[in-house]
Write a protein that holds these residues in place. Sequence first.
Motif, PDB file in Angstrom:
ATOM      1  N   TRP A  14       0.827  -1.201   0.000  1.00 23.31           N
ATOM      2  CA  TRP A  14       0.000   0.000   0.000  1.00 23.31           C
ATOM      3  C   TRP A  14       0.864   1.256   0.000  1.00 23.31           C
ATOM      4  CZ3 TRP A  14      -4.425   2.240  -0.966  1.00 23.31           C
ATOM      5  CH2 TRP A  14      -4.656   3.529  -0.468  1.00 23.31           C
ATOM      6  N   HIS A  51       0.631   3.801  -2.908  1.00 25.91           N
ATOM      7  CA  HIS A  51       0.158   5.142  -2.562  1.00 25.91           C
ATOM      8  C   HIS A  51       1.035   6.200  -3.219  1.00 25.91           C
ATOM      9  CE1 HIS A  51       0.288   8.814  -0.064  1.00 25.91           C
ATOM     10  NE2 HIS A  51      -1.020   8.650  -0.014  1.00 25.91           N
ATOM     11  N   ILE A  82      -1.118   7.372  -6.348  1.00 30.95           N
ATOM     12  CA  ILE A  82      -1.921   8.467  -5.786  1.00 30.95           C
ATOM     13  C   ILE A  82      -1.109   9.751  -5.646  1.00 30.95           C
ATOM     14  CG2 ILE A  82      -3.391   9.186  -3.865  1.00 30.95           C
ATOM     15  CD1 ILE A  82      -3.786   6.204  -3.222  1.00 30.95           C
ATOM     16  N   TYR A 120      -3.734  -2.533  -4.584  1.00 34.33           N
ATOM     17  CA  TYR A 120      -3.740  -1.961  -5.937  1.00 34.33           C
ATOM     18  C   TYR A 120      -5.102  -1.366  -6.273  1.00 34.33           C
ATOM     19  CZ  TYR A 120      -3.482  -1.736 -11.045  1.00 34.33           C
ATOM     20  OH  TYR A 120      -3.521  -1.306 -12.346  1.00 34.33           O
ATOM     21  N   SER A 180      -5.837   1.781  -4.340  1.00 38.10           N
ATOM     22  CA  SER A 180      -5.045   2.907  -4.846  1.00 38.10           C
ATOM     23  C   SER A 180      -5.645   3.468  -6.121  1.00 38.10           C
ATOM     24  CB  SER A 180      -3.604   2.459  -5.098  1.00 38.10           C
ATOM     25  OG  SER A 180      -2.992   1.997  -3.919  1.00 38.10           O
TER      26      SER A 180
END
Length: 260
Positions: free
Chosen positions: A124, A128, A132, A172, A175
């Motif tokens: 994550w 991220h 993101i 995934y 995200s």
Amino acid sequence: MTDTTTRRGYEGNGGGSLHGKVVAVAGAAGPAGQATLLRLAEEGATVVACDADAGRLAQAVDAARFAHGGATVTGDTVDLLDLEETRAWAAKTEKEYGRVDGLVHLVGGWRGSASFAETDLADWDTLHNLLIRTLQHTSLAFEGPLKRAGDGRFLLVSAVGASKPTAGNAAYSASKAAAEAWTLALADAFRKAGGEGPPPAAAVILVVKALVHDQMRADRPNAKFAGFTDVADLAKDIAGTWNKPADELNGTRLWLTPDH
């Protein structure tokens, strides 16, 4: 703003000229980025590419220049995890060319597990940043230039997993879902900027099951890659988003896969 969905019948026709357009491509050194640089150059756009990998970026830029003699294709090594560096790239591009008509966000990455219980939360953290944080930075940096250009495009490539997550793809899929939500928020900002008229730019999500390119086919000659989108077809659809009005595209998901 109402999120609308455009199903896979949408196709960019690829025939519209992008002459005079200045399009920035983030994450340009990968297979999707290379195909996008080639297509945008073919359509006559001035292409400003960036990637963290200077060597691969130089190869991608040179290939696009070579394939389309006379095309303006440049490359900048940019750390998209650094907001100020990303803002500086956007400002430099707008100052040098007088406008920025598009930002294509192609920064990708994947982490997964055999089951939900085996999910590694370190995945994550990685995703991220890749999926993101880089998107947050490019959107914040390019919102102003895209609005000022008029008829701008902010394009995110997402995945079916954002709305249909599977057990082994929790990090995934989450995200990708967050990236989509962020892009739709940008679309709402464009809508509000247009007031009673059309938005000055469109934020659009292009949804694929997965991407495939020639090297993948060569490495796995017996694989079918069912439902996958070829990077050349993705590039065609990216260029084709300028063939529809911004108010029709803003805040939409364009499905490029039959499997959803």
